[in-house]
Design a protein around this motif. Structure first.
Motif, PDB file in Angstrom:
ATOM      1  N   ALA A   1       0.948  -1.282   0.098  1.00 36.43           N
ATOM      2  CA  ALA A   1      -0.004  -0.091   0.150  1.00 36.43           C
ATOM      3  C   ALA A   1       0.747   1.361   0.154  1.00 36.43           C
ATOM      4  N   TYR A   2       2.135   1.212   0.846  1.00 37.38           N
ATOM      5  CA  TYR A   2       2.967   2.354   0.792  1.00 37.38           C
ATOM      6  C   TYR A   2       3.636   2.493  -0.597  1.00 37.38           C
ATOM      7  N   ILE A   3       3.941   1.495  -1.356  1.00 35.10           N
ATOM      8  CA  ILE A   3       4.365   1.538  -2.523  1.00 35.10           C
ATOM      9  C   ILE A   3       3.429   2.239  -3.628  1.00 35.10           C
ATOM     10  N   PHE A   4       2.338   1.704  -3.427  1.00 33.98           N
ATOM     11  CA  PHE A   4       1.171   2.190  -4.405  1.00 33.98           C
ATOM     12  C   PHE A   4       1.060   3.730  -4.362  1.00 33.98           C
ATOM     13  N   GLU A   5       0.914   4.174  -3.030  1.00 35.72           N
ATOM     14  CA  GLU A   5       0.691   5.504  -2.888  1.00 35.72           C
ATOM     15  C   GLU A   5       2.177   6.462  -3.277  1.00 35.72           C
ATOM     16  N   HIS A   6       3.086   5.837  -2.992  1.00 37.84           N
ATOM     17  CA  HIS A   6       4.484   6.762  -3.389  1.00 37.84           C
ATOM     18  C   HIS A   6       4.762   6.502  -4.944  1.00 37.84           C
ATOM     19  N   THR A   7       4.078   5.707  -5.566  1.00 39.60           N
ATOM     20  CA  THR A   7       4.442   5.678  -7.111  1.00 39.60           C
ATOM     21  C   THR A   7       3.359   6.541  -7.867  1.00 39.60           C
TER      22      THR A   7
END
Length: 738
Positions: free
Chosen positions: A261-267
């Motif tokens: 979820a963290y990767i999803f937001e910061h891409t």
């Protein structure tokens, strides 16, 4: 020397049209060696520093001044994608000078290949596997293709320094030069060489020339690093308000993995690479990130790139990434780790720790190519330890490993050195069969003179080679003719005539894991009999391994070990483990470590301190249970495991050895701590026969063609070429006074 004035006119025009204000240090340094000496060149400089141009501008100038009457430059790269990328760049430069550039790999049509065979000239770009195929299938054309070869350029040479594929490449270079009667200069290019002297020696293997490694001002490296830790379920190690807000904005589906979820937001709104350590994990990560898009009613913005995908699928992903206006991200494995230019990447993510400093640097180097700093965000994940978990499971090994890899380069500029001390019997089989398939009937003496003289086999004796040939005669891989010559046999033809023969690296072969009549799933690279595997949420002991049927038979046991999917990490250097111990022992802070990561490191350090692990490697887990933390790399750890079982088990009453490689070993024993140190250090002080560490009837198939090699040689190659007994002994002898 004025380098710019020395370049050919079409090179100067290219530089002018590209708007370059000045040449870089790497370009002046390469030109000095290539124009003013006749030696080999190793060029080490950071990613996107202009190494390719630095090497090729002088080479193209020399070819332009004195054209070759055959292929003049052989460019060898480890990946088809890298060849495709460099083809476009080189072709653009060479067009005006009428220097032909030809690609030769499995995804290229036959038209260009036929034209080259008809009229050899210019630059040939090829992978090691396609070069192997060329040597076998176009043997009669090798002389006309390469008799006036001037240069061999090996790109990303660091990727060839620690495995059979690199040795294969240099075997092919030596064989080609002998067959064509040429003596080209060699040029190695890399951004991540830890020991340039050893790499330079490797580059010169089998060459009459020495390697020059020029020094020059490399400029200042600027990085943007971030490292965060996530438990796969709440709560997290530290819940500072800013991070809590980031992770609870409703953008991920219910039950989403916090790290993804963290990767999803910061891409979002950026062009990124998301690196994983295996193809299987790459598929899972991409699927979940696409599900997040769907849950948020957003367009799909994730692509995938790994070695099992078709060429067209990979190339379309690369093309889409080259569009600077694209805000797509790619989930990738090592296929995008090497020097492919895929445009202005803003950020790279690394899920869990890579295994090597080299891998970290290569992945970081994918970003920062257009004048911006390189940027990488690590996302380390783990499950919450069970309520009654033993101390070893309380350490976040990937988080500590990630910190160690970064700090080793920042503090020491350490990168893993070449592995040059192996006994490559698998490759010996391969090159023996390749030479026979290529050249036809040969006497045993002729074959030995062709194969054993290759620098890769300098540690292999004539007796061992004779033993291999007798075995191959018995198994029908080679046959003896009426004249006493040797040719490829019927069984050998089945191997050599398969397109997979050209590669010496092991494909991911899956083994079915079975208990009684039930299939539990599949794994890659099974442990030996008596080892353990984690699958279907449980731990199982291996009762039998059937390599022919690709099946493993197991029974259920208690315990907890990490489950590895894809390639088992088999090449973590001892210095990385030593640095991990330093990270846990110290109170240093790391600017790139984010809130959860800081909280989890604090927990791990507290646990490490309470266990007093900074002063000793052995801790008591209660009853007769112990855990040993040797801080050794993969192959020294494997040697220690076997040393304890074979040489120390009886005296210590040691049972139930349960390794979590290469971090710790749990076991039960009947003696105390002092007796353990005394016994193991005394045993290590004695001369250790490497063959004693290979179990009875064990055939440790480690490389791709080991199954065709006599069992005695497989055992010897494992004992003398894989196990790091010297590294293990040095560590154990240091425990003498504890």
């Amino acid at each position: 020397m004025n380098t710019y004035e020395r370049y050919a006119s079409f090179i100067r025009e290219y530089i002018y049209n590209s708007g370059w204000q000045m040449l870089r240090g790497v370009q002046n340094a390469a030109a000095d060696v290539l124009f003013n000496t006749d030696e080999n060149l190793l060029l080490t400089a950071s990613t996107a520093s202009g190494k390719t141009e630095a090497a090729f501008f002088p080479i193209l100038t020399l070819i332009d001044e004195n054209p070759s009457s055959s292929v003049g430059v052989l460019y060898i790269a480890p990946l088809k994608a890298l060849i495709n990328d460099q083809f476009s760049r080189l072709n653009f430069i060479c067009e005006e000078a009428n220097i032909k550039v030809t690609r030769w790999h499995g995804d290229v049509t036959q038209t260009g290949k036929r034209k080259l065979l008809k009229k050899p000239s210019g630059i040939l770009q090829i992978t090691p596997e396609s070069l192997e195929s060329l040597m076998i299938n176009k043997h009669m054309e090798i002389s006309s293709l390469f008799h006036d070869l001037r240069f061999i350029v090996i790109d990303e040479i660091h990727s060839l320094l620690r495995a059979d594929r690199g040795l294969q490449t240099f075997c092919l270079i030596e064989r080609l030069c002998k067959m064509a009667g040429c003596d080209p200069r060699r040029v190695g290019l890399s951004a991540t060489i830890g020991n340039p002297k050893l790499a330079g020696d490797f580059l010169s293997s089998g060459s009459k020339r020495k390697t020059l490694i020029p020094k020059f001002d490399r400029g200042k490296e600027t990085w943007r690093l971030s490292m965060e830790h996530f438990f796969n379920t709440e709560p997290q190690a530290a819940c500072y308000e800013d991070t809590a807000r980031e992770l609870n904005t409703g953008y991920a589906p219910k039950g989403a993995n916090p790290g993804l979820a963290y990767i999803f937001e910061h891409t979002k709104g950026k062009k990124c690479l998301v690196f994983t350590n295996s193809r299987e994990e790459c598929e899972i990560v991409c699927q979940q990130l696409r599900q997040y898009c769907e849950a948020n009613r957003e367009p799909d913005r994730f692509l995938i790139h790994h070695g099992n995908l078709s060429a067209s699928y990979r190339e379309s992903a690369e093309e889409e990434m080259k569009d600077d206006d694209s805000l797509i991200s790619i989930c990738a494995t090592a296929t995008l780790e090497l020097g492919i230019d895929i445009g202005r990447l803003e950020r790279a993510f690394q899920i869990d720790a890579p295994f090597t400093v080299s891998g970290f640097l290569q992945r970081l180097g994918r970003t920062g190519r257009r004048g911006t700093p390189s940027e990488m965000w690590f996302v380390m994940r783990e499950d919450h330890p069970e309520p009654r978990a033993m101390m070893p499971e309380m350490i976040p090994w990937y988080l500590i490993q990630g910190i160690a890899l970064v700090q080793l380069y920042i503090e020491e500029k350490f990168v893993e050195p070449p592995r040059l001390d192996r006994l490559p019997y698998s490759l010996l089989y391969h090159q023996t069969m390749s030479t026979l398939a290529s050249m036809g009937e040969m006497t045993p003496a002729e074959l030995a003179s062709r194969v054993l003289t290759l620098s890769a086999f300098r540690r292999i004796s004539h007796d061992d080679f004779r033993f291999l040939l007798l075995h191959l005669l018995k198994t029908d891989h080679i046959n003896r003719t009426e004249n006493g010559g040797l040719i490829v046999g019927i069984s050998g033809e089945r191997v050599v005539n398969n397109y997979k023969f050209y590669a010496v690296f092991q494909e991911n072969i899956e083994y079915s894991v079975r208990t009684e009549s039930q299939e539990l799933g599949t794994i890659v690279r099974p442990p030996e009999r008596g080892g353990k595997v984690a699958i279907a949420g449980r731990v199982w002991i291996v009762e039998e391994v059937d390599h022919k049927r690709r099946a493993i038979y197991v029974s259920l046991v208690k315990g907890n070990i990490p489950a590895y999917f894809g390639d088992v990490p088999g090449d973590i250097h001892t210095h990385v483990l030593e640095k991990m111990k330093d990270v846990l022992s110290s109170s240093d802070t790391y600017m790139y470590l984010m809130s959860h990561g800081r909280g989890r490191l604090e927990q791990a350090r507290d646990c490490f301190k309470k266990a007093e692990l900074s002063n000793k490697p052995l801790i008591h887990l209660g009853g007769n249970m112990w855990a040993l933390f040797p801080w050794l790399g993969s192959y020294a750890f494997l040697a220690l495991e076997r040393f304890l079982k074979v040489h120390c088990a009886k005296e210590l009453g040691l049972k139930g050895l349960n390794p979590s490689r290469p971090y710790f070993i749990q076991f039960t024993m009947n003696v105390g701590e002092k007796e353990f140190y005394k016994t193991v250090s005394e045993k290590a002080a004695d001369e250790i026969d490497p063959m004693s560490l290979v179990y009875d009837k064990e055939v440790p198939v480690f490389e791709k063609y080991d199954e065709f090699v006599p069992e005695e040689l497989v055992r010897k190659g494992f004992a003398y070429g894989v196990l790091d007994i010297d590294g293990m002994r040095e560590r154990v002898l240091g425990w003498e006074n504890l």
